[in-house]
Scaffold this motif. Structure first.
Motif, short mmCIF file in Angstrom:
data_model
loop_
_atom_site.label_atom_id
_atom_site.label_comp_id
_atom_site.label_asym_id
_atom_site.label_seq_id
_atom_site.Cartn_x
_atom_site.Cartn_y
_atom_site.Cartn_z
N GLN A 70 0.84 -1.21 0.00
CA GLN A 70 0.00 0.00 0.00
C GLN A 70 0.87 1.26 0.00
OE1 GLN A 70 -2.58 0.40 3.45
NE2 GLN A 70 -4.18 1.34 2.21
N GLN A 74 1.09 4.04 -3.08
CA GLN A 74 0.78 5.45 -2.80
C GLN A 74 1.97 6.36 -3.12
OE1 GLN A 74 -0.49 5.24 1.29
NE2 GLN A 74 -2.59 4.62 0.76
N MET A 77 2.48 6.64 -6.97
CA MET A 77 1.44 7.46 -7.61
C MET A 77 1.80 8.95 -7.61
SD MET A 77 -2.13 5.69 -6.42
CE MET A 77 -3.19 6.89 -7.23
N SER A 100 -1.63 -4.04 -8.19
CA SER A 100 -2.76 -3.74 -7.28
C SER A 100 -4.02 -4.53 -7.66
CB SER A 100 -3.06 -2.24 -7.29
OG SER A 100 -3.37 -1.80 -8.60
N VAL A 106 -5.77 -1.94 -1.79
CA VAL A 106 -5.33 -0.85 -2.69
C VAL A 106 -6.34 -0.65 -3.82
CG1 VAL A 106 -2.85 -0.83 -2.26
CG2 VAL A 106 -3.80 -2.52 -3.83
N GLU A 109 -6.71 3.10 -4.81
CA GLU A 109 -5.56 3.54 -5.60
C GLU A 109 -5.65 3.00 -7.03
OE1 GLU A 109 -5.38 2.42 -2.55
OE2 GLU A 109 -4.40 4.01 -1.41
N ARG A 110 -6.11 1.75 -7.18
CA ARG A 110 -6.24 1.15 -8.51
C ARG A 110 -7.29 1.89 -9.34
NH1 ARG A 110 -8.91 -3.30 -11.17
NH2 ARG A 110 -7.51 -4.12 -12.77
N ARG A 112 -8.11 5.01 -9.06
CA ARG A 112 -7.53 6.31 -9.47
C ARG A 112 -6.52 6.14 -10.60
NH1 ARG A 112 -6.69 8.24 -3.19
NH2 ARG A 112 -8.87 8.77 -2.78
#
Length: 442
Positions: A70, A74, A77, A100, A106, A109-110, A112
């Motif tokens: 994680q 992050q 990114m 991810s 996550v 995040e995936r 995004r």
């Protein structure tokens, strides 16, 4: 190895050993720092290929802690927007996307990452690929994602489907958003309790709930314009009109109110249209555009409307709509407007006449004999009107056909009334006879 090989490789190897020790010891804070330091080294050296390799390597290490993955995702990114070119950016996004995939911790995040990748594809003109990418993610199941971010993501999915003219999928996706969510007052939302799951804050670039409401209804207007569903378009504009920021600014609400009036006039007559028409007429703001008040009044008044007079009065206003908010009213709008006036006139005639000749009806509607019959038949088929045409004698009957049970009930009621009258008459005769006999005895 890019930009400075041996030294970077030695530093990474050292940090990987630290990461291994921390992982085996179960030190979450230590392992998070180790993996982020590795990524930072690669970023500062500009070694993008090495960065991608290290991300894959760290994620596949035996017994890897989810907190490490994680933290790594992050951290990586943050570097996406600082890549030297588009190809490097796409490669980094795809690497992060692959590691991810299937990991629930996550998933935000995936989502995004996929949104960023879809945006790049769209900028390259690959709208179909961008839409397919976005549809892979079902954000409505993400408990930790902020409500506004979920809505914004689904709206982006809908927009891309509309751009590729996939109207069926656009409708399916739009139904994932309940319109009630836009009516919630953020200040009155329940406070989180200790046991509740943690919801992440939405990123700064996500619009507010009221702005999302506006975007949602603008997309729905695009969807309904495809099928010329004028009543639904009108309801969408009505919802936009109710947004406080729109109502406070005359420059914003006047074009919206104009669109509401036009789409009300273009909508086929039904109870919903009638209700919206009356509520719009009661709006005080309508006095600012008095032309449109008189237009709506003509529809409410049960009088025949002369099409030529109406068109000459409102033709300039109608054509001016293409320069206003939302653009033109549609290719078929002028034709549909004439059709609505004809339908209104037929309904008016049906209120005043129970029987009328087709020729007289054609004269009242300013149409030919064949056009009158065609429009009348269409209204009967759509159940907007009850009528029968006797073609040999050329007479239209607007009387409703009665059910056999209704006729029998009517007969029985009439018989009851008749028998009551006979009984009252007999009673009065008997009374008069008794009075007459009593008078003779005296």
């Amino acid at each position: 190895m890019e930009n400075g090989g041996g030294n970077l490789e030695a530093q990474i190897e050292l940090l990987l050993n630290v990461e291994k020790q921390m992982r085996q010891a179960g030190d979450v804070a230590g392992i998070r720092k180790a993996v982020t330091d590795i990524l930072l080294l690669c970023f500062e050296a500009g070694a993008w290929n090495t960065l991608n390799e290290q991300i894959v390597l760290i994620s596949k290490r035996r017994g890897q802690l989810k907190q490490a993955v994680q933290a790594m995702v992050q951290q990586a990114m943050l570097y996406i927007d600082q890549t030297p070119d588009v190809d490097t950016k796409i490669e980094l996004i795809k690497t992060l996307n692959n590691i991810s995939a299937g990991k629930i911790y996550v998933e935000i995040e995936r989502a995004r990452l996929i949104k960023k990748l879809a945006k790049i594809k769209e900028e390259q003109g690959q709208i179909a690929e961008a839409a397919d990418l976005m549809q892979e993610v079902a954000v409505e199941t993400f408990g930790a994602m902020a409500k506004t971010e979920k809505i914004a993501f689904i709206l982006e999915q809908v927009r891309l489907c509309l751009d590729r003219q996939d109207y069926v999928r656009a409708q399916i996706l739009s139904r994932k958003i309940s319109t009630r969510v836009f009516e919630v007052d953020p200040s009155k939302e329940k406070k989180k309790k200790e046991g509740d799951s943690i919801v992440e804050e939405a990123p700064a670039d996500i619009p507010s709930l009221l702005e999302l409401k506006r975007i949602y209804y603008q997309l729905m207007i695009r969807y309904y314009s495809h099928s010329n569903d004028y009543l639904e378009i009108c309801r969408c504009y009505k919802s936009i009109y109710e947004i406080p920021s729109i109502k406070e600014d005359p420059a914003e609400w006047i074009p919206v109110l104009r669109k509401i009036c036009w789409y009300l006039v273009l909508s086929p007559h039904d109870p919903m249209q009638s209700s919206l028409l009356n509520s719009t007429l009661e709006d005080k703001n309508l006095s600012e555009i008095s032309h449109f008040r008189s237009l709506l009044k003509q529809l409410v008044t049960m009088e025949v409307i002369q099409w030529t007079a109406l068109w000459n009065t409102f033709k300039d206003e109608f054509e001016n709509e293409k320069n206003m908010l939302g653009g033109s009213l549609g290719e078929k709008a002028a034709e549909d407007l004439r059709l609505r006036v004809i339908e209104h006139n037929i309904l008016v005639v049906s209120k005043y006449y129970s029987r009328i000749t087709l020729q007289r009806l054609a004269d009242l509607l300013c149409l030919t004999f064949q056009e009158t019959e065609k429009h009348l038949s269409e209204m009967v088929v759509s159940k907007a009107l009850v009528a029968k045409i006797d073609r040999p004698i050329g007479v239209v009957s607007f009387q409703t056909a009665k059910d056999s049970n209704d006729i029998l009930n009517l007969w029985s009621t009439n018989l009851e009334k008749l028998l009551d009258l006979v009984e009252k008459s007999c009673h009065q005769i008997h009374k008069e006879t008794m009075i007459h006999k009593a008078a003779l005895k005296v």
